[in-house]
Motif scaffolding. Structure first.
Motif, PDB file in Angstrom:
ATOM      1  N   GLY A 520     -18.833  47.480   5.051  1.00  0.00           N
ATOM      2  CA  GLY A 520     -18.350  48.808   5.414  1.00  0.00           C
ATOM      3  C   GLY A 520     -19.359  49.545   6.275  1.00  0.00           C
ATOM      4  N   TYR A 521     -20.613  49.356   5.933  1.00  0.00           N
ATOM      5  CA  TYR A 521     -21.666  50.044   6.669  1.00  0.00           C
ATOM      6  C   TYR A 521     -21.868  49.407   8.041  1.00  0.00           C
ATOM      7  N   ALA A 522     -21.968  48.077   8.057  1.00  0.00           N
ATOM      8  CA  ALA A 522     -22.280  47.373   9.298  1.00  0.00           C
ATOM      9  C   ALA A 522     -21.156  47.524  10.320  1.00  0.00           C
ATOM     10  N   ALA A 523     -19.939  47.776   9.850  1.00  0.00           N
ATOM     11  CA  ALA A 523     -18.833  47.945  10.795  1.00  0.00           C
ATOM     12  C   ALA A 523     -19.077  49.157  11.682  1.00  0.00           C
ATOM     13  N   ARG A 524     -19.817  50.148  11.172  1.00  0.00           N
ATOM     14  CA  ARG A 524     -20.033  51.376  11.943  1.00  0.00           C
ATOM     15  C   ARG A 524     -21.379  51.394  12.650  1.00  0.00           C
TER      16      ARG A 524
ATOM     17  N   ASP B  58     -26.342  35.795   4.048  1.00  0.00           N
ATOM     18  CA  ASP B  58     -25.107  36.441   4.481  1.00  0.00           C
ATOM     19  C   ASP B  58     -25.338  36.964   5.886  1.00  0.00           C
ATOM     20  N   LEU B  59     -24.445  36.617   6.780  1.00  0.00           N
ATOM     21  CA  LEU B  59     -24.553  37.073   8.167  1.00  0.00           C
ATOM     22  C   LEU B  59     -23.456  38.088   8.437  1.00  0.00           C
ATOM     23  N   LEU B  60     -23.787  39.118   9.206  1.00  0.00           N
ATOM     24  CA  LEU B  60     -22.810  40.135   9.560  1.00  0.00           C
ATOM     25  C   LEU B  60     -22.754  40.295  11.063  1.00  0.00           C
ATOM     26  N   LEU B  61     -21.547  40.496  11.561  1.00  0.00           N
ATOM     27  CA  LEU B  61     -21.364  40.823  12.970  1.00  0.00           C
ATOM     28  C   LEU B  61     -21.183  42.325  13.019  1.00  0.00           C
ATOM     29  N   ALA B  62     -22.266  43.016  13.341  1.00  0.00           N
ATOM     30  CA  ALA B  62     -22.290  44.460  13.116  1.00  0.00           C
ATOM     31  C   ALA B  62     -21.851  45.241  14.342  1.00  0.00           C
ATOM     32  N   GLY B  63     -21.535  46.517  14.095  1.00  0.00           N
ATOM     33  CA  GLY B  63     -21.270  47.459  15.175  1.00  0.00           C
ATOM     34  C   GLY B  63     -20.028  47.155  15.974  1.00  0.00           C
ATOM     35  N   GLN B  64     -19.055  46.481  15.347  1.00  0.00           N
ATOM     36  CA  GLN B  64     -17.823  46.161  16.086  1.00  0.00           C
ATOM     37  C   GLN B  64     -16.800  47.276  15.969  1.00  0.00           C
ATOM     38  N   GLY B  66     -14.097  49.492  13.504  1.00  0.00           N
ATOM     39  CA  GLY B  66     -13.174  49.045  12.464  1.00  0.00           C
ATOM     40  C   GLY B  66     -13.732  49.353  11.091  1.00  0.00           C
ATOM     41  N   ALA B  67     -13.055  48.870  10.073  1.00  0.00           N
ATOM     42  CA  ALA B  67     -13.422  49.257   8.723  1.00  0.00           C
ATOM     43  C   ALA B  67     -14.380  48.270   8.067  1.00  0.00           C
ATOM     44  N   ALA B  68     -14.361  47.011   8.529  1.00  0.00           N
ATOM     45  CA  ALA B  68     -15.178  45.994   7.858  1.00  0.00           C
ATOM     46  C   ALA B  68     -15.805  45.082   8.900  1.00  0.00           C
ATOM     47  N   ALA B  69     -17.092  44.817   8.735  1.00  0.00           N
ATOM     48  CA  ALA B  69     -17.758  43.885   9.643  1.00  0.00           C
ATOM     49  C   ALA B  69     -17.418  42.457   9.232  1.00  0.00           C
ATOM     50  N   PRO B  70     -17.155  41.568  10.206  1.00  0.00           N
ATOM     51  CA  PRO B  70     -16.972  40.158   9.865  1.00  0.00           C
ATOM     52  C   PRO B  70     -18.258  39.598   9.254  1.00  0.00           C
ATOM     53  N   SER B  71     -18.101  38.611   8.349  1.00  0.00           N
ATOM     54  CA  SER B  71     -19.281  38.042   7.714  1.00  0.00           C
ATOM     55  C   SER B  71     -19.142  36.533   7.591  1.00  0.00           C
ATOM     56  N   ILE B  72     -20.293  35.876   7.561  1.00  0.00           N
ATOM     57  CA  ILE B  72     -20.364  34.443   7.246  1.00  0.00           C
ATOM     58  C   ILE B  72     -21.410  34.293   6.155  1.00  0.00           C
ATOM     59  N   THR B  73     -21.030  33.634   5.080  1.00  0.00           N
ATOM     60  CA  THR B  73     -21.931  33.425   3.948  1.00  0.00           C
ATOM     61  C   THR B  73     -22.164  31.933   3.798  1.00  0.00           C
ATOM     62  N   VAL B  74     -23.420  31.533   3.739  1.00  0.00           N
ATOM     63  CA  VAL B  74     -23.723  30.113   3.488  1.00  0.00           C
ATOM     64  C   VAL B  74     -24.724  30.068   2.348  1.00  0.00           C
ATOM     65  N   LYS B  75     -24.343  29.462   1.243  1.00  0.00           N
ATOM     66  CA  LYS B  75     -25.202  29.468   0.066  1.00  0.00           C
ATOM     67  C   LYS B  75     -25.245  28.077  -0.583  1.00  0.00           C
ATOM     68  N   PHE B  76     -26.376  27.781  -1.168  1.00  0.00           N
ATOM     69  CA  PHE B  76     -26.480  26.614  -2.047  1.00  0.00           C
ATOM     70  C   PHE B  76     -26.594  27.136  -3.469  1.00  0.00           C
ATOM     71  N   TYR B  77     -25.625  26.785  -4.307  1.00  0.00           N
ATOM     72  CA  TYR B  77     -25.655  27.156  -5.715  1.00  0.00           C
ATOM     73  C   TYR B  77     -26.260  25.991  -6.472  1.00  0.00           C
ATOM     74  N   ALA B  78     -27.503  26.170  -6.909  1.00  0.00           N
ATOM     75  CA  ALA B  78     -28.167  25.091  -7.631  1.00  0.00           C
ATOM     76  C   ALA B  78     -27.620  25.012  -9.055  1.00  0.00           C
ATOM     77  N   SER B  79     -27.717  23.839  -9.652  1.00  0.00           N
ATOM     78  CA  SER B  79     -27.264  23.685 -11.043  1.00  0.00           C
ATOM     79  C   SER B  79     -27.971  24.697 -11.911  1.00  0.00           C
ATOM     80  N   GLY B  80     -27.207  25.328 -12.805  1.00  0.00           N
ATOM     81  CA  GLY B  80     -27.802  26.320 -13.686  1.00  0.00           C
ATOM     82  C   GLY B  80     -27.880  27.709 -13.069  1.00  0.00           C
ATOM     83  N   ASN B  81     -27.229  27.918 -11.921  1.00  0.00           N
ATOM     84  CA  ASN B  81     -27.264  29.245 -11.302  1.00  0.00           C
ATOM     85  C   ASN B  81     -26.483  30.222 -12.163  1.00  0.00           C
ATOM     86  N   SER B  82     -26.728  31.522 -11.879  1.00  0.00           N
ATOM     87  CA  SER B  82     -26.176  32.560 -12.759  1.00  0.00           C
ATOM     88  C   SER B  82     -24.768  33.008 -12.361  1.00  0.00           C
TER      89      SER B  82
END
Lengths: 620, 186
Positions: A520-524, B58-64, B66-82
């Motif tokens: 929400g923040y980064a969009a602006r 987490d990657l964000l494409l900022a300043g576009q 609109g209401a929500a910035a596009p995002s790309i998340t790439v994570k490794f969840y190791a065994s025993g993660n919370s």
């Protein structure tokens, strides 16, 4: 706050420059940033550069705070205020701007007032003309200054006895309300005469668009359009010399926007105004009366929506939630949250004796009319939690409940209050979490006014991550505790946002809540590399310190001992708000993700998750 | 003694500003990839990756706008993660709605996909997102998500693309390029 800013800044600056051994970056930055606070400057661009430079090199402020503590505070507070003021003027128009303006000028502290840029907007005109000339027209119109009211309003208001002096003496939101009251009066005077036989049709053509703009009532605006069309008159919009067309096009004018400003009840107002169009009203003889007229009999209906009256708005808060002398919070809303991890923590906060002696867990909860777009929330200046009474009106309409049904009988036995509490509970958990954060900040001696970049910073966003995670956890736990057959219906009774928040939490954990906030923040905004770096640095400090403290101290090397002392001192420094926020966010995430594990177990019925070495879907 | 953990953290954060395509190595060395141009790293918050046993970005494409910035998340969840027991747990949780879906919301079936030359799960959803301060009521934003879940030794990977539906088609090639550059170490 001192009003003799010029002297305060320049004297220590002179002394400082004579005494201190030169350190190029430090000296230059401090000189530029402090001299920007001279009344003849106050450049928002320099202010923005200063804030950025201070973020980039925390040692500057660290040193200045020791050498000249008051100059350090002023440097940060006033440059931040200028930066934010410029941003606000560029980002908001019209009523949205007026709301921001009220917040800026009428909080507990007013840095802009100290710089003679407020509290009256007219005091900012020459500054805006100098630094934001392209925004000057919109600014003047957004604050409804007399000279920007235009050739339609001004003669009519003058005839009413208004003058430039008396008008500009009002606060900005009062000007909006005055225009609305005036518009209501003019509509009442004008519309009983059919447009087709109106004596001065040209005047009518110019007048109606202005009235539509000031009324903040889309339904009435539509009826005014119909009124004009009935006389075959085309509206004439007199371009306001001050305002930009783009601003006017984007403005949304809802009746609740206006009613919210000064406690006018939307429903009562709208019911009365509509009487003038449905034939049951009549032209008032003298002063305009806002009483309900004895209208035509309405057809009998099983449910008639009635909004809360002003008295009911005031009375409903304590019926939902109240705090006893012992600090314990009771009422339907307290009952709704009790028995969940998040809810029990909130109840414990209000009952806590330590916070009580600091005066920071006082419950000041109530409903208030607000703009349609607002839920309401925790206000750390007023120290209260206010919820938009419009939410309750919407809830009543959706659930076919009347105010009387909420107000009758013993609150403890009132099932409608229970239903309303279920709806409001996630919001309350969220806002109470903010009150607890404020209480913790105060307990640590953190001066919120001076904590720069507060409203927009990633540190504040971590506080939001905790608050959203708390309310999501609450909702998810309520969901999980219900018998399976009742779960979907519970979600359907909530605000869709609360349902989604709980879903994000269950699907992605606290990280998912955090990412959602940032979207929400980064969009602006563009991601600020500097803020980001500092965010990481502060977190790194907290983590390194934790790691060293956790060690057997006898095994630390001399270097590590010095590191520990240095990190501890850094923690205790001016950046403690940041480091405490990060520490708290670490603890909060661990705890709330643990709650999530338990909640998910409840939802899945304690099934063991099957673990297979190969995804079965891909066996084809 | 330089704290390796801190160094990795700073390294991971080094690409915080939005710029040209940039190589990224995850803390703990669990994967590498190339961050597409214009995408910036969301500042980390809360627990350390090590404490959660969840590593990545987490990657964000900022300043576009609109209401929500596009995002790309790439994570490794190791065994025993919370957060998730297994990759199957992640898929089960994320590939179906909670309660009844809102009108217009859709979930695709879970299918197979190739990620880094290995077999992975894939599913998509269209759903309503709500973004903004708690204190304001929000209008729903139609969102698109594509989830890729790659089982691994001692854990699993997630590559997740999320964007407002209206922008998703135009942006998904950038996600696909990132997935192509993704090299898991586990």
């Amino acid at each position: 706050m001192s009003r003799h800013l010029k002297h305060l800044i320049l004297l220590p600056l002179a002394v400082f420059l004579l005494q201190t051994p030169a350190t190029a970056g430090y000296e230059e930055t401090v000189q530029v940033c402090l001299s920007n606070l001279d009344q003849s400057r106050l450049s928002p661009q320099i202010a923005e550069d200063c804030v950025r430079d201070l973020h980039a090199d925390p040692s500057i402020l660290e040193r200045l705070k020791d050498e000249k503590p008051e100059a350090a505070s002023n440097l940060v507070a006033y440059n931040s205020a200028l930066k934010d003021y410029k941003k606000t003027i560029a980002s908001y128009k019209d009523l949205a701007f007026a709301r921001q303006y009220e917040r800026i000028m009428f909080s507990q502290a007013c840095p802009l007032c100290d710089m003679n840029l407020g509290p009256k907007p007219e005091e900012s005109f020459s500054w805006v003309a100098k630094y934001l000339p392209n925004d000057l027209g919109d600014f003047k119109y957004s604050v409804r200054t007399w000279e920007a009211l235009g050739p339609v309003r001004t003669p009519l208001l003058s005839a009413d006895g208004r003058t430039k002096e008396s008008w500009n003496a009002m606060d900005v939101l009062d000007r909006y309300q005055a225009l609305q009251s005036w518009a209501i009066y003019v509509v009442a005077q004008t519309t009983p005469v059919p447009a087709g036989v109106y004596p001065d049709k040209a005047q009518l053509a110019r007048l109606i668009p202005v009235l539509k703009e000031d009324l903040f009532h889309p339904a009435l605006a539509a009826q005014l359009d119909a009124y004009l069309a009935g006389g075959n008159i085309k509206p004439v919009v007199i371009g306001n010399p001050a305002a930009s067309k783009a601003a006017k096009d984007k403005i949304s004018r809802t009746s609740a926007d206006m009613a919210a400003l000064r406690g006018m009840n939307t429903g009562a107002q709208s019911a009365t105004l509509e009487n003038f169009f449905n034939g049951t009203g009549h032209r008032p003889a003298g002063d305009f009366q806002l009483d309900k007229k004895p209208g035509a009999k309405k057809p009998a209906r099983p449910y008639t929506y009635t909004p809360l009256s002003d008295d009911q708005i005031t009375a409903l808060g304590p019926r939902l939630l109240a705090q006893g002398a012992d600090g314990k919070v009771t009422g339907a809303l307290a009952n709704e949250i009790r028995g969940t991890k998040a809810g029990d923590e909130i109840l414990a906060f209000y009952a806590d004796k330590k916070y009580k002696s600091a005066g920071t867990n006082k419950l000041a909860f109530g409903l208030e009319p607000m703009e349609e777009g607002m839920f309401g929330g925790w206000n750390w200046v007023n120290e209260d939690i206010k919820i938009n009474s419009g939410l309750v009106n919407d809830w009543m309409k959706k659930n076919k409940v009347t105010p009387e049904m909420l107000m009758q009988g013993d609150p403890a036995k009132n099932k409608h209050l229970r239903g309303l509490s279920e709806y409001l509970a996630p919001t309350f958990v969220h806002e109470a979490t903010h009150q607890r954060q404020t209480a913790n900040d105060k307990a640590r001696g953190i001066d919120l006014v001076k904590a720069y970049g507060k409203s927009n910073s990633y540190y504040q966003m971590e506080k939001e991550t905790e608050a959203f995670s708390m309310d999501a956890s609450f909702t998810a736990e309520k969901f999980a505790k219900l018998p399976k057959a009742q779960r979907k219906a519970y979600l359907a009774r909530l605000d869709p946002f609360d349902k989604k928040n709980a879903e994000t939490y269950l699907k992605q954990g606290v990280d998912g809540v955090r990412l959602s906030n940032h979207k929400g923040y980064a969009a602006r905004e563009s991601l600020d590399g500097e803020a980001s770096k500092q965010f990481v640095m502060a977190k790194s400090t907290a983590q390194q310190l934790e790691a060293l403290k956790a060690r057997d101290q006898a095994t630390l090397t001399e270097f590590e001992r010095q590191e520990l002392a240095r990190l501890q001192a850094e923690m205790n420094s001016r950046y403690k708000w940041y480091t405490y926020t990060m520490q708290d966010s670490v603890a909060a995430e661990a705890k709330i993700n643990l709650w999530r594990q338990e909640i998910r177990r409840k939802i899945s019925g304690n099934r063991t998750i099957k673990e297979g070495p190969v995804p079965t879907l891909l066996s084809q | 003694m330089k704290n390796i953990f801190t160094a990795m953290l700073m390294f991971c954060a080094a690409g915080a500003g939005a710029a040209g395509p940039a190589p990224y190595t995850c803390e703990g060395g669990y994967f590498t990839l190339t961050i597409p141009a214009g995408w910036g790293q969301m500042p980390a918050g809360g627990q350390s990756a090590k404490a959660k046993q969840v590593y990545g970005v987490d990657l964000l494409l900022a300043g576009q706008g609109g209401a929500a910035a596009p995002s790309i998340t790439v994570k490794f969840y190791a065994s025993g993660n919370s957060v998730f027991k297994t990759g199957q747990d992640y898929v089960d949780s994320n590939s179906a709605p909670l309660g009844d879906p809102e009108p217009g919301e859709q979930y695709s079936p879970v299918t197979g996909a190739a990620v880094a030359g290995r077999k992975a799960y894939k599913f998509e959803r269209k759903f309503n997102g709500y973004f903004g301060p708690r204190e304001e009521r929000k209008a729903p934003v139609a969102m698109f998500e594509r989830h890729l879940v790659l089982p691994a030794k001692d854990g699993f990977y997630v590559l997740l693309f999320s964007a407002p539906f209206a922008q998703a088609k135009a942006l998904v090639p950038q996600f696909e390029a990132l997935v192509k550059s993704f090299k898991p170490k586990k």
